[in-house]
Design a protein around this motif. Structure first.
Motif, mmCIF file in Angstrom:
data_model
loop_
_atom_site.group_PDB
_atom_site.id
_atom_site.type_symbol
_atom_site.label_atom_id
_atom_site.label_comp_id
_atom_site.label_asym_id
_atom_site.label_seq_id
_atom_site.Cartn_x
_atom_site.Cartn_y
_atom_site.Cartn_z
ATOM 1 N N LYS A 275 -10.130 -25.905 13.308
ATOM 2 C CA LYS A 275 -8.845 -25.207 13.394
ATOM 3 C C LYS A 275 -7.678 -26.137 13.096
ATOM 4 O O LYS A 275 -6.615 -25.698 12.659
ATOM 5 N N GLY A 276 -7.884 -27.430 13.307
ATOM 6 C CA GLY A 276 -6.803 -28.378 13.079
ATOM 7 C C GLY A 276 -6.616 -28.770 11.628
ATOM 8 O O GLY A 276 -5.662 -29.468 11.305
ATOM 9 N N PHE A 277 -7.507 -28.331 10.753
ATOM 10 C CA PHE A 277 -7.434 -28.717 9.345
ATOM 11 C C PHE A 277 -6.695 -27.677 8.510
ATOM 12 O O PHE A 277 -6.817 -26.473 8.738
ATOM 13 N N ILE A 278 -5.946 -28.163 7.550
ATOM 14 C CA ILE A 278 -5.433 -27.344 6.462
ATOM 15 C C ILE A 278 -5.937 -28.007 5.195
ATOM 16 O O ILE A 278 -5.531 -29.123 4.858
ATOM 17 N N GLY A 279 -6.861 -27.350 4.526
ATOM 18 C CA GLY A 279 -7.544 -27.998 3.426
ATOM 19 C C GLY A 279 -8.412 -29.128 3.960
ATOM 20 O O GLY A 279 -9.172 -28.954 4.909
ATOM 21 N N ASP A 280 -8.258 -30.296 3.382
ATOM 22 C CA ASP A 280 -9.037 -31.460 3.805
ATOM 23 C C ASP A 280 -8.283 -32.341 4.795
ATOM 24 O O ASP A 280 -8.799 -33.384 5.210
ATOM 25 N N ASP A 281 -7.084 -31.966 5.167
ATOM 26 C CA ASP A 281 -6.241 -32.808 6.019
ATOM 27 C C ASP A 281 -6.198 -32.273 7.447
ATOM 28 O O ASP A 281 -6.042 -31.067 7.669
ATOM 29 N N LEU A 282 -6.299 -33.180 8.393
ATOM 30 C CA LEU A 282 -6.248 -32.828 9.810
ATOM 31 C C LEU A 282 -4.810 -32.929 10.308
ATOM 32 O O LEU A 282 -4.220 -34.002 10.304
ATOM 33 N N TYR A 283 -4.255 -31.810 10.720
ATOM 34 C CA TYR A 283 -2.897 -31.777 11.239
ATOM 35 C C TYR A 283 -2.852 -31.549 12.744
ATOM 36 O O TYR A 283 -1.818 -31.741 13.369
ATOM 37 N N ALA B 67 3.136 -27.461 8.617
ATOM 38 C CA ALA B 67 2.543 -28.506 7.794
ATOM 39 C C ALA B 67 2.899 -28.401 6.309
ATOM 40 O O ALA B 67 3.263 -29.416 5.690
ATOM 41 N N PRO B 68 2.800 -27.212 5.675
ATOM 42 C CA PRO B 68 3.091 -27.146 4.234
ATOM 43 C C PRO B 68 4.516 -27.557 3.882
ATOM 44 O O PRO B 68 4.766 -28.025 2.770
ATOM 45 N N GLY B 69 5.443 -27.385 4.796
ATOM 46 C CA GLY B 69 6.834 -27.748 4.519
ATOM 47 C C GLY B 69 7.147 -29.208 4.755
ATOM 48 O O GLY B 69 8.308 -29.620 4.649
ATOM 49 N N GLY B 70 6.144 -29.989 5.087
ATOM 50 C CA GLY B 70 6.365 -31.416 5.283
ATOM 51 C C GLY B 70 6.918 -31.777 6.638
ATOM 52 O O GLY B 70 7.406 -32.896 6.839
ATOM 53 N N LEU B 71 6.864 -30.848 7.599
ATOM 54 C CA LEU B 71 7.405 -31.121 8.925
ATOM 55 C C LEU B 71 6.406 -31.863 9.813
ATOM 56 O O LEU B 71 6.787 -32.371 10.867
ATOM 57 N N LEU B 72 5.160 -31.923 9.403
ATOM 58 C CA LEU B 72 4.127 -32.635 10.146
ATOM 59 C C LEU B 72 3.408 -33.613 9.228
ATOM 60 O O LEU B 72 3.263 -33.359 8.037
ATOM 61 N N ASP B 73 2.953 -34.707 9.808
ATOM 62 C CA ASP B 73 2.081 -35.633 9.093
ATOM 63 C C ASP B 73 0.632 -35.333 9.446
ATOM 64 O O ASP B 73 0.349 -34.620 10.406
ATOM 65 N N THR B 74 -0.272 -35.923 8.681
ATOM 66 C CA THR B 74 -1.698 -35.762 8.975
ATOM 67 C C THR B 74 -2.155 -36.816 9.975
ATOM 68 O O THR B 74 -1.542 -37.875 10.114
ATOM 69 N N TRP B 75 -3.229 -36.493 10.669
ATOM 70 C CA TRP B 75 -3.860 -37.488 11.540
ATOM 71 C C TRP B 75 -4.635 -38.487 10.684
ATOM 72 O O TRP B 75 -5.202 -38.133 9.643
ATOM 73 N N ASP B 76 -4.699 -39.698 11.145
ATOM 74 C CA ASP B 76 -5.566 -40.709 10.553
ATOM 75 C C ASP B 76 -6.931 -40.552 11.223
ATOM 76 O O ASP B 76 -7.168 -41.075 12.320
ATOM 77 N N THR B 77 -7.830 -39.822 10.588
ATOM 78 C CA THR B 77 -9.105 -39.496 11.216
ATOM 79 C C THR B 77 -9.970 -40.738 11.445
ATOM 80 O O THR B 77 -10.738 -40.788 12.410
ATOM 81 N N ALA B 78 -9.860 -41.731 10.574
ATOM 82 C CA ALA B 78 -10.634 -42.959 10.757
ATOM 83 C C ALA B 78 -10.187 -43.688 12.020
ATOM 84 O O ALA B 78 -11.009 -44.167 12.812
ATOM 85 N N ARG B 79 -8.883 -43.753 12.224
ATOM 86 C CA ARG B 79 -8.353 -44.416 13.417
ATOM 87 C C ARG B 79 -8.722 -43.622 14.671
ATOM 88 O O ARG B 79 -9.092 -44.198 15.702
ATOM 89 N N LEU B 80 -8.629 -42.307 14.586
ATOM 90 C CA LEU B 80 -9.017 -41.483 15.727
ATOM 91 C C LEU B 80 -10.479 -41.709 16.088
ATOM 92 O O LEU B 80 -10.840 -41.795 17.268
#
Length: 228
Positions: free
Chosen positions: A139-147, A109-122
């Motif tokens: 466990k799926g979060f890094i900071g405030d973002d769900l990956y 995730a930190p290297g930009g290889l993954l996007d975050t989930w849209d938690t509202a849509r989920l």
């Protein structure tokens, strides 16, 4: 279930699992033959019984709608899979969605290889924190973002023979094991069970491989409030 048109494919499903999950990493292409359905390239490393289960899930999704088609590719488990996934993502040729272990997310995730989930849509689709135990969801979060959104988990569970444990005097009034507050107390309980069974008082595991041993060690280590 297909996302609405205003929601990009990368925002619809992004991340990697806990223990195993899915991640969208690249753009979608139309199906051959001029159909309007989009193709979602899906990489995973599931074989054997879990691979059969995944194939059934994919077949069900493809049969349930005509907005998109999931096209899976199964690769070898372990380092070959993760090496190909990282190289494909870095080179702009990644699959749309992929599976990875949660322990890998922090490296991708930190290297930009993954996007975050849209938690509202989920949440609109019925997937939110109430769908999981708190530990697995967080466990799926890094900071405030769900990956990462977990597909499965590997908990350790304790099973016991109620007749033997009753004879050993280690059950409470509800017929459950008495609470244990220290390693010494646990060993004392196991010795009492061994005496009642006239055999083993404690055994561990259904697999004797290194991964199981590591999971148990990591579990006990982090219960002391420590981090690797």
């Amino acid at each position: 279930m297909a996302p609405p048109l205003e929601l990009s494919r990368r925002r619809f499903l992004t991340g990697a699992a806990a223990l195993a999950g899915t991640a969208f990493l690249a753009s979608c292409a139309g199906l051959p033959g001029g159909t309007s359905a989009r193709t979602l390239q899906f990489w995973h490393l599931l074989s054997g019984a879990d691979g059969v289960t995944m194939s059934g899930l994919i077949d069900g999704v493809n049969a349930a709608q005509s907005d998109y088609r999931v096209r899976p590719t199964v690769l070898a488990w372990g380092e070959p899979y993760y090496t190909k996934l990282a190289m494909a993502a870095a080179g702009g040729r990644a699959p749309d969605v992929s599976i990875m272990h949660a322990s890998r997310v922090v490296g991708y995730a930190p290297g930009g290889l993954l996007d975050t989930w849209d938690t509202a849509r989920l949440a609109e689709l019925g997937v939110d924190s109430s769908t999981f135990t708190e530990a697995i969801w967080r466990k799926g979060f890094i900071g405030d973002d769900l990956y990462s959104v977990a597909l499965d988990a590997h908990p350790f569970i304790l099973m016991y023979n109620t007749d033997i444990c009753d004879a050993a005097g280690v059950l409470d009034s509800d017929g459950k094991l008495r609470p244990v507050t220290s390693p010494e107390e646990f060993l004392e309980m196991a010795r009492a069970v061994a005496g009642a069974s006239e055999s083993h008082g404690l055994s561990y595991g259904y697999l004797g491989d290194g991964a199981q041993m590591w999971r148990l060690f990591y579990t006990l280590y982090t219960q002391h409030g420590l981090e690797m």
